[in-house]
Motif scaffolding. Sequence first.
Motif, mmCIF file in Angstrom:
data_model
loop_
_atom_site.group_PDB
_atom_site.id
_atom_site.type_symbol
_atom_site.label_atom_id
_atom_site.label_comp_id
_atom_site.label_asym_id
_atom_site.label_seq_id
_atom_site.Cartn_x
_atom_site.Cartn_y
_atom_site.Cartn_z
ATOM 1 N N UNK A 40 8.943 25.678 -34.091
ATOM 2 C CA UNK A 40 8.978 26.744 -33.067
ATOM 3 C C UNK A 40 8.006 26.362 -31.953
ATOM 4 N N UNK A 41 8.119 27.051 -30.806
ATOM 5 C CA UNK A 41 7.140 26.823 -29.727
ATOM 6 C C UNK A 41 5.831 27.503 -30.134
ATOM 7 N N UNK A 42 4.712 26.724 -30.112
ATOM 8 C CA UNK A 42 3.425 27.296 -30.540
ATOM 9 C C UNK A 42 2.346 26.871 -29.549
ATOM 10 N N UNK A 43 1.278 27.680 -29.516
ATOM 11 C CA UNK A 43 0.134 27.311 -28.654
ATOM 12 C C UNK A 43 -0.804 26.424 -29.462
ATOM 13 N N UNK A 44 -0.998 25.221 -28.982
ATOM 14 C CA UNK A 44 -1.808 24.250 -29.727
ATOM 15 C C UNK A 44 -3.259 24.710 -29.856
ATOM 16 N N UNK A 45 -3.791 25.289 -28.727
ATOM 17 C CA UNK A 45 -5.176 25.772 -28.737
ATOM 18 C C UNK A 45 -5.431 26.750 -29.859
ATOM 19 N N UNK A 46 -4.470 27.690 -30.017
ATOM 20 C CA UNK A 46 -4.703 28.744 -31.005
ATOM 21 C C UNK A 46 -4.629 28.175 -32.428
ATOM 22 N N UNK A 47 -3.763 27.139 -32.641
ATOM 23 C CA UNK A 47 -3.692 26.527 -33.989
ATOM 24 C C UNK A 47 -5.037 25.872 -34.308
ATOM 25 N N UNK A 48 -5.546 25.097 -33.341
ATOM 26 C CA UNK A 48 -6.819 24.395 -33.559
ATOM 27 C C UNK A 48 -7.962 25.381 -33.750
ATOM 28 N N UNK A 49 -7.924 26.436 -32.925
ATOM 29 C CA UNK A 49 -8.973 27.457 -32.997
ATOM 30 C C UNK A 49 -9.002 28.099 -34.395
ATOM 31 N N UNK A 50 -7.814 28.424 -34.902
ATOM 32 C CA UNK A 50 -7.725 29.050 -36.232
ATOM 33 C C UNK A 50 -8.251 28.106 -37.301
ATOM 34 N N UNK A 51 -7.853 26.813 -37.207
ATOM 35 C CA UNK A 51 -8.293 25.827 -38.212
ATOM 36 C C UNK A 51 -9.812 25.692 -38.191
ATOM 37 N N UNK A 52 -10.381 25.614 -36.986
ATOM 38 C CA UNK A 52 -11.844 25.457 -36.875
ATOM 39 C C UNK A 52 -12.542 26.679 -37.449
ATOM 40 N N UNK A 53 -12.031 27.890 -37.100
ATOM 41 C CA UNK A 53 -12.678 29.129 -37.587
ATOM 42 C C UNK A 53 -12.613 29.193 -39.108
ATOM 43 N N UNK A 54 -11.471 28.749 -39.648
ATOM 44 C CA UNK A 54 -11.297 28.800 -41.102
ATOM 45 C C UNK A 54 -12.285 27.882 -41.815
ATOM 46 N N UNK A 55 -12.605 26.738 -41.167
ATOM 47 C CA UNK A 55 -13.491 25.763 -41.803
ATOM 48 C C UNK A 55 -14.965 26.008 -41.474
#
Length: 458
Positions: A304-319
Motif C-alpha cells: 500500500x502507499x505508506x509514509x516512510x517517515x512515520x514507519x521509521x519514527x514508529x520503529x525508533x520509538x518502539x526501540x
Amino acid sequence: MLIVYSLILILAFSAFGILIVNNYKDIRMRNVEVRLFQTANIVADTYKANMEDIIYTRFMVKSYGQQAGSRILILDKNKNVLVDNYNALINKTLDNREIRNSLKGNSSSGIYTINNEEVLHISVPITRNDGLEIQIIGAVLISTSMDSLNLDIQTLKDSMLKIAIAALTISLAVVIIFSNRITKPLRELTYGVEKLSTGDLGFHIDRKRDDEIGRLIQSFNDMSHKLNTIEQNRKTFINSISHELRTPLTSIKALIDSLLIGDNSIDTYREYLGDVYNETERMERLVGYLTTSIRLEDMILDIKACELNSILDEAVKLMAPYAKKMEVDIKFKSTEDIVIMCDRDRIKEVFINLIDNSIKYRDEQKDNNYVIVALKNCKDHIAVTVRDNGLGISRSELSNIFQGGFRILDKGIIKGENIKGYGIGLAIVKNVLDKHNWTISVDSLPKQGSVFTIIIPT
Ligand code: ADP
C-alpha cells in the motif's frame, strides 16, 4: 543399442555391396554384348563378301570364334546352319527367338540357362542390298558361356564380403568405443543421482571432459555441493536451535527444582519466577523467529502507499526503551514526508531488526554508543541508513551476514560470547527487501561501527 547399430551397419553394407555387384555385372554384360555384336557384324560382312568361297568363310569364322571364345553360327534364311566353328551343327536346322528376330531384320540378345550353364545368345541379320531392296539372306548367331563372367562376379562378391566383414568389425569397434565414451559418463551421472537420492549429498563425479557432458557433470557436482551445504546448514541450525532451547529449559528446570526443595520466602519465589519468565521469553522469541522465517518462504505482501517517515519514527520509538536500557543513544533524522509503496508491517519489522542489531552489537567499552537512522531523498532512489559505532563486523564475515546462516549463533555458542542471536534476523530483512525489489548493503569496520543502507528505487 549395439544390436541396432550393428543391424544398421550390416544393412548399409549389404545394400552397398548388392548395388556394386549388380552395376559391375551390368557393365561387364554390356561390354560382352557390344564386343559380340561387333564380331557378329564382321562375320556377316565376311560371309557376304565370300559367299561363293564357303571354305574360306568357315576358316575365318573359326578364327573369329577362337578370338571371341564363343560359338559362331551362320544360318541361311531357312534357318539351316551353313557355318559352325564347332562343326557339329552344319546342315542342321535351328530355331530360337534370336534367330527369328534376326531373320525379321532385328539384332537381338538373350540369356538362357542350358545344362545349368548361363549362356548369352546374340544374333544379327545378314542383309544384301541388290539396288532395289534390302534382302535378308541369313543370320549370324553367337553364343558364349557366361561362366567366366560369373566367376569374376563371384570373386568380386568374395572380396566384397571380406572387405565388408573387415569394415563392419572396424565400424563396430569404433561404435563400441564411441558409445562407451558417451554412455560411461551418463552411467556415472545415473550412479551419482542414485547416490544423492539415497542421501549421499555432496557426492562428486570426476570431470574428465570439457564438452556438454562435462558441463552437465559440473552442474551435477555444483548441485550436489549446494545440497550438501544446505543439509549441513540445516543440521547446524537444528543443533543450534536445540542448544538454544535446551539452555533455558535446563535453567527453568533448575529454578523449579530449587523452589520445590525446602521453604522459600515469597521474595525468593518472585525472584525465581522472574527468572523463569525471562527464560520463557527467550524461548518465545526464538520460536517467533523460526515461525517468521518459515512463513516468509511463501509470504504474500500487502503493498500500500505508506509514509516512510512515520514507519521509521514508529520503529525508533518502539526501540527507544531498549536503547535506553542498553545506554545507547538513538536518533532519527527525518525529512519531508515521502510516500512509498510497501508492506508497512514487514518494512517496520526490517527497521526494528536493524536498530535492534545496532543496539545489541554496541561496543560496551565505549561510553557514547549511538544509533543514527537517516533518510535521504535522492534523484532516482531513496536511501535509508542505520549507522552505529558498535562492535562492527570483520571484512571476512561481511558477505555472510545476510545468508540464512546461523554462523554467528554458532560462534556465540563456541566462544561463549554474551550476545544472544539466532542468525536469522538479517536473512529475514534481506528476504523482505528482495520481495519489495529494494536492496540492502553494509559497510563496517571492527571496533568502529556499521552502516546498513537500504535503497528504495523511485
Ligand atoms: P543475530 O540473531 O545473530 O543478530 P542477524 O541475522 O540479525 O542474527 O545478524 C547476523 C550477524 O551479523 C550477527 O550475529 C552479527 O554478528 C552481525 N551483525 C548484524 N548487525 C550488526 C551490527 N549492527 N553490528 C555488528 N554486527 C552486526
